[in-house]
Design a protein around this motif. Sequence first.
Motif, PDB file in Angstrom:
ATOM      1  N   ALA A  74       0.827  -1.207   0.000  1.00  0.00           N
ATOM      2  CA  ALA A  74       0.000   0.000   0.000  1.00  0.00           C
ATOM      3  C   ALA A  74       0.862   1.258   0.000  1.00  0.00           C
ATOM      4  CB  ALA A  74      -0.934  -0.007   1.214  1.00  0.00           C
ATOM      5  N   VAL A  75       1.969   1.254   0.739  1.00  0.00           N
ATOM      6  CA  VAL A  75       2.867   2.413   0.766  1.00  0.00           C
ATOM      7  C   VAL A  75       3.447   2.677  -0.621  1.00  0.00           C
ATOM      8  CG1 VAL A  75       5.077   3.255   1.646  1.00  0.00           C
ATOM      9  CG2 VAL A  75       3.427   2.236   3.216  1.00  0.00           C
ATOM     10  N   VAL A  78       2.113   1.861  -3.569  1.00  0.00           N
ATOM     11  CA  VAL A  78       1.033   2.377  -4.418  1.00  0.00           C
ATOM     12  C   VAL A  78       0.742   3.835  -4.089  1.00  0.00           C
ATOM     13  CG1 VAL A  78      -1.436   2.185  -4.907  1.00  0.00           C
ATOM     14  CG2 VAL A  78      -0.011   0.126  -4.822  1.00  0.00           C
ATOM     15  N   LEU A  79       0.666   4.148  -2.804  1.00  0.00           N
ATOM     16  CA  LEU A  79       0.333   5.509  -2.380  1.00  0.00           C
ATOM     17  C   LEU A  79       1.428   6.500  -2.759  1.00  0.00           C
ATOM     18  CD1 LEU A  79      -1.129   4.548   1.075  1.00  0.00           C
ATOM     19  CD2 LEU A  79      -2.392   5.757  -0.707  1.00  0.00           C
ATOM     20  N   ALA A  80       2.679   6.053  -2.747  1.00  0.00           N
ATOM     21  CA  ALA A  80       3.772   6.942  -3.158  1.00  0.00           C
ATOM     22  C   ALA A  80       3.605   7.362  -4.615  1.00  0.00           C
ATOM     23  CB  ALA A  80       5.114   6.246  -2.944  1.00  0.00           C
ATOM     24  N   ALA A  81       3.214   6.410  -5.475  1.00  0.00           N
ATOM     25  CA  ALA A  81       2.992   6.745  -6.887  1.00  0.00           C
ATOM     26  C   ALA A  81       1.775   7.659  -7.043  1.00  0.00           C
ATOM     27  CB  ALA A  81       2.809   5.464  -7.701  1.00  0.00           C
ATOM     28  N   LEU A  82       0.705   7.387  -6.307  1.00  0.00           N
ATOM     29  CA  LEU A  82      -0.479   8.251  -6.363  1.00  0.00           C
ATOM     30  C   LEU A  82      -0.137   9.668  -5.895  1.00  0.00           C
ATOM     31  CD1 LEU A  82      -3.222   5.833  -4.947  1.00  0.00           C
ATOM     32  CD2 LEU A  82      -3.037   6.644  -7.300  1.00  0.00           C
ATOM     33  N   ALA A  83       0.645   9.771  -4.816  1.00  0.00           N
ATOM     34  CA  ALA A  83       1.029  11.088  -4.298  1.00  0.00           C
ATOM     35  C   ALA A  83       1.884  11.842  -5.314  1.00  0.00           C
ATOM     36  CB  ALA A  83       1.782  10.935  -2.981  1.00  0.00           C
ATOM     37  N   TYR A  84       2.772  11.145  -5.994  1.00  0.00           N
ATOM     38  CA  TYR A  84       3.639  11.779  -6.988  1.00  0.00           C
ATOM     39  C   TYR A  84       2.813  12.384  -8.126  1.00  0.00           C
ATOM     40  CZ  TYR A  84       6.910  12.126 -10.903  1.00  0.00           C
ATOM     41  OH  TYR A  84       7.633  12.578 -11.982  1.00  0.00           O
ATOM     42  N   VAL A  85       1.877  11.623  -8.665  1.00  0.00           N
ATOM     43  CA  VAL A  85       1.053  12.132  -9.767  1.00  0.00           C
ATOM     44  C   VAL A  85       0.113  13.233  -9.265  1.00  0.00           C
ATOM     45  CG1 VAL A  85      -0.726  11.525 -11.450  1.00  0.00           C
ATOM     46  CG2 VAL A  85       1.241  10.019 -11.104  1.00  0.00           C
ATOM     47  N   ALA A  86      -0.399  13.085  -8.039  1.00  0.00           N
ATOM     48  CA  ALA A  86      -1.237  14.143  -7.468  1.00  0.00           C
ATOM     49  C   ALA A  86      -0.453  15.452  -7.377  1.00  0.00           C
ATOM     50  CB  ALA A  86      -1.747  13.727  -6.093  1.00  0.00           C
ATOM     51  N   TYR A  87       0.828  15.363  -7.041  1.00  0.00           N
ATOM     52  CA  TYR A  87       1.670  16.558  -6.990  1.00  0.00           C
ATOM     53  C   TYR A  87       1.854  17.150  -8.383  1.00  0.00           C
ATOM     54  CZ  TYR A  87       5.761  19.532  -6.417  1.00  0.00           C
ATOM     55  OH  TYR A  87       6.615  20.593  -6.425  1.00  0.00           O
ATOM     56  N   GLY A 118      -5.315  -6.965  10.030  1.00  0.00           N
ATOM     57  CA  GLY A 118      -6.691  -7.401  10.258  1.00  0.00           C
ATOM     58  C   GLY A 118      -7.624  -6.968   9.149  1.00  0.00           C
ATOM     59  N   ASP A 119      -8.846  -7.458   9.206  1.00  0.00           N
ATOM     60  CA  ASP A 119      -9.822  -7.093   8.185  1.00  0.00           C
ATOM     61  C   ASP A 119     -10.183  -5.616   8.254  1.00  0.00           C
ATOM     62  OD1 ASP A 119      -9.840  -9.658   7.292  1.00  0.00           O
ATOM     63  OD2 ASP A 119     -11.712 -10.239   8.254  1.00  0.00           O
ATOM     64  N   GLY A 120     -10.266  -5.070   9.475  1.00  0.00           N
ATOM     65  CA  GLY A 120     -10.588  -3.647   9.604  1.00  0.00           C
ATOM     66  C   GLY A 120      -9.559  -2.776   8.920  1.00  0.00           C
ATOM     67  N   GLY A 121      -8.279  -3.079   9.136  1.00  0.00           N
ATOM     68  CA  GLY A 121      -7.223  -2.305   8.497  1.00  0.00           C
ATOM     69  C   GLY A 121      -7.155  -2.521   7.004  1.00  0.00           C
ATOM     70  N   ALA A 122      -7.283  -3.785   6.569  1.00  0.00           N
ATOM     71  CA  ALA A 122      -7.186  -4.085   5.139  1.00  0.00           C
ATOM     72  C   ALA A 122      -8.319  -3.431   4.365  1.00  0.00           C
ATOM     73  CB  ALA A 122      -7.210  -5.596   4.926  1.00  0.00           C
ATOM     74  N   TYR A 123      -9.540  -3.501   4.889  1.00  0.00           N
ATOM     75  CA  TYR A 123     -10.673  -2.889   4.189  1.00  0.00           C
ATOM     76  C   TYR A 123     -10.598  -1.367   4.228  1.00  0.00           C
ATOM     77  CZ  TYR A 123     -13.146  -7.234   3.248  1.00  0.00           C
ATOM     78  OH  TYR A 123     -13.499  -8.458   2.755  1.00  0.00           O
ATOM     79  N   LEU A 124     -10.111  -0.805   5.326  1.00  0.00           N
ATOM     80  CA  LEU A 124      -9.968   0.655   5.395  1.00  0.00           C
ATOM     81  C   LEU A 124      -8.911   1.136   4.401  1.00  0.00           C
ATOM     82  CD1 LEU A 124     -10.488   3.422   6.715  1.00  0.00           C
ATOM     83  CD2 LEU A 124      -8.724   2.836   8.407  1.00  0.00           C
ATOM     84  N   VAL A 125      -7.750   0.500   4.406  1.00  0.00           N
ATOM     85  CA  VAL A 125      -6.675   0.898   3.494  1.00  0.00           C
ATOM     86  C   VAL A 125      -7.098   0.675   2.049  1.00  0.00           C
ATOM     87  CG1 VAL A 125      -4.329   0.361   2.740  1.00  0.00           C
ATOM     88  CG2 VAL A 125      -4.851   0.511   5.183  1.00  0.00           C
ATOM     89  N   GLY A 126      -7.714  -0.490   1.764  1.00  0.00           N
ATOM     90  CA  GLY A 126      -8.170  -0.764   0.400  1.00  0.00           C
ATOM     91  C   GLY A 126      -9.214   0.228  -0.065  1.00  0.00           C
ATOM     92  N   PHE A 127     -10.141   0.577   0.823  1.00  0.00           N
ATOM     93  CA  PHE A 127     -11.171   1.565   0.466  1.00  0.00           C
ATOM     94  C   PHE A 127     -10.549   2.915   0.146  1.00  0.00           C
ATOM     95  CE2 PHE A 127     -13.520   5.216   2.182  1.00  0.00           C
ATOM     96  CZ  PHE A 127     -14.587   5.256   1.294  1.00  0.00           C
ATOM     97  N   ILE A 171      -7.439   3.667  -0.759  1.00  0.00           N
ATOM     98  CA  ILE A 171      -6.664   3.626  -2.000  1.00  0.00           C
ATOM     99  C   ILE A 171      -7.595   3.649  -3.205  1.00  0.00           C
ATOM    100  CG2 ILE A 171      -5.189   2.153  -3.431  1.00  0.00           C
ATOM    101  CD1 ILE A 171      -3.718   1.315  -0.942  1.00  0.00           C
ATOM    102  N   ALA A 172      -8.687   2.889  -3.140  1.00  0.00           N
ATOM    103  CA  ALA A 172      -9.651   2.868  -4.239  1.00  0.00           C
ATOM    104  C   ALA A 172     -10.268   4.251  -4.447  1.00  0.00           C
ATOM    105  CB  ALA A 172     -10.745   1.835  -3.965  1.00  0.00           C
ATOM    106  N   GLU A 173     -10.632   4.918  -3.368  1.00  0.00           N
ATOM    107  CA  GLU A 173     -11.255   6.237  -3.480  1.00  0.00           C
ATOM    108  C   GLU A 173     -10.255   7.285  -3.970  1.00  0.00           C
ATOM    109  OE1 GLU A 173     -14.303   7.159  -3.413  1.00  0.00           O
ATOM    110  OE2 GLU A 173     -15.023   5.161  -2.928  1.00  0.00           O
TER     111      GLU A 173
END
Length: 532
Positions: free
Chosen positions: A334-335, A337-346, A380-389, A391-393
């Motif tokens: 996830a880190v 993926v998020l680094a690439a998203l942050a780069y393009v967002a910048y 856990g499922d709470g963390g995985a679903y929160l992080v996945g949600f 990233i998807a959004e």
Amino acid sequence: MKKRLPLLFIAALLVIFWVLASAQRPHVFYPELQVDAADPSGILTLDFLFDGTPSQQVCDSLTGNIARVVLNSCTQCRVKRIQCARTLDESQQTLLTNEPLSTASGRMSNGVVTYQAASAALALAACQAAERQSATESNPVRCFAANTPRMKPTHWPAPSLWSVALLFAVSTAAAWFAGWFIVKYEHLHAHLSHDHVGTGPQKYHTQPTPRIGGLVVMVGLLAAGSAMLFTDISQDAHVFELLMLAGVPAFLGGLVEDLTKKVGVLERLLLTMLSGTVAALLLDAVLARVDIPGIDQALLWAPFTVIFTSFAVGGIANAVNIIDGFNGLAGGFAVIVLAALAYVAYLVGDSLMLPVALALIASLLGFLAWNWPGGKIFLGDGGAYLVGFLIAELSVLLVTRNPSVSPWFPMLLLIYPVFETFYSIYRRKIMHGASPGQPDNKHLHQLIHDHLVLRASKNSATAPHSELEANNRVAQFLYLPAVVNATLGAIFWQTTMTLIGLSIAYCVFYVVIYRRIARKSILIGSRNLTVS
């Protein structure tokens, strides 16, 4: 019947929010103008195209203002066309990217203007004149000659270094402290939070471990939201709050499963889809294009768009949960993926996407301090679903808010968990006739653990000395392809066909690697049977 009541209730809520989001979802209108200017050297045609606006009224106001400014400054000019387009064709989408054009063009923070004339010199001169005249204005034009890359000028105050540092420090420290608190007082909540050993074929840990890492990530995000209120890193802190609010059903569904072990896969999937639908209602976070003919036309119909988006959000969150099998794997992926998203967002100057991505990275780093390599806490499922949600959004909003970003950019970033999910369904249902929802130990990361980390290095000097060490090594095998995809995505984030080709190439790579490891495991198993 009582067991089905929660499922029916969630399904009813999902349908209600689908209807609300479809009814209230604003349409996108793209302001367009075409102006002819008489010149002694010939006719000069100016074509204006702006980023999408949320309503016809806003679009009409913008086109009207531009037309007045042009006519007031050019008495020889004549407006030939003025309209608010509902969709953009491929050539128009190209105008809003960094791709070179065959004629001179001017980029603005919210649009583009092209200059066409019989004489290329005349077109370029007009473009350069517009750049000089608008230099002191709030939205200046930056001129680019024909056949040269055209970078979009950012029209937002880039966050200061101290703001980014403060956001990182606050979020990481809060997440780390939450992890410390959970580990320190593990004996008080172990009867609820522990993921016990040997409770399923997908379990590889050797001692009971808290699986409520989602709380750690949530604490880090809430701390980041507070930091945003006191820094210049985001002008859209209220949007961050709405995004977190939308993620509550996905997070709670997973967290309750972590604590009770009684929330089924279908219920968690529906709750995550509900979060995606709430985000569509609150933030207009809907995927209006995928750059595939036929599907893009269907996405013009609001109900289909909302349903399609909620399915995609739920699917990505579930996919992230599937790869959460070893220490550091889901969090580290996830880190990346998020680094690439942050780069393009910048690059595109998105003042919302950048701080949210940074906040989630910081929260995950605070979590990973306890998860990898020590394995003290599981996501856990709470963390995985929160992080996945989230990233998807972030992926949906980045594409929706910035037409220059290809929808296949986030797809390439997420192709590993997405294809893992589809291949697992194929493997279980088609190849073995089993239920796709039943867990097993045949995912790629599990094969790597069993047949590369353990068995293949059994007689090697570098063999792992403990199950914990073997657990930690799995993530390292899967980080490299994730980094490669993220790097290529960050390079070709506007080029849809290249991104599609890279996604297909990864799928082929996955199948080849999976089958080679699986075949190797069969051979090893056969030798063991022969020896015994």
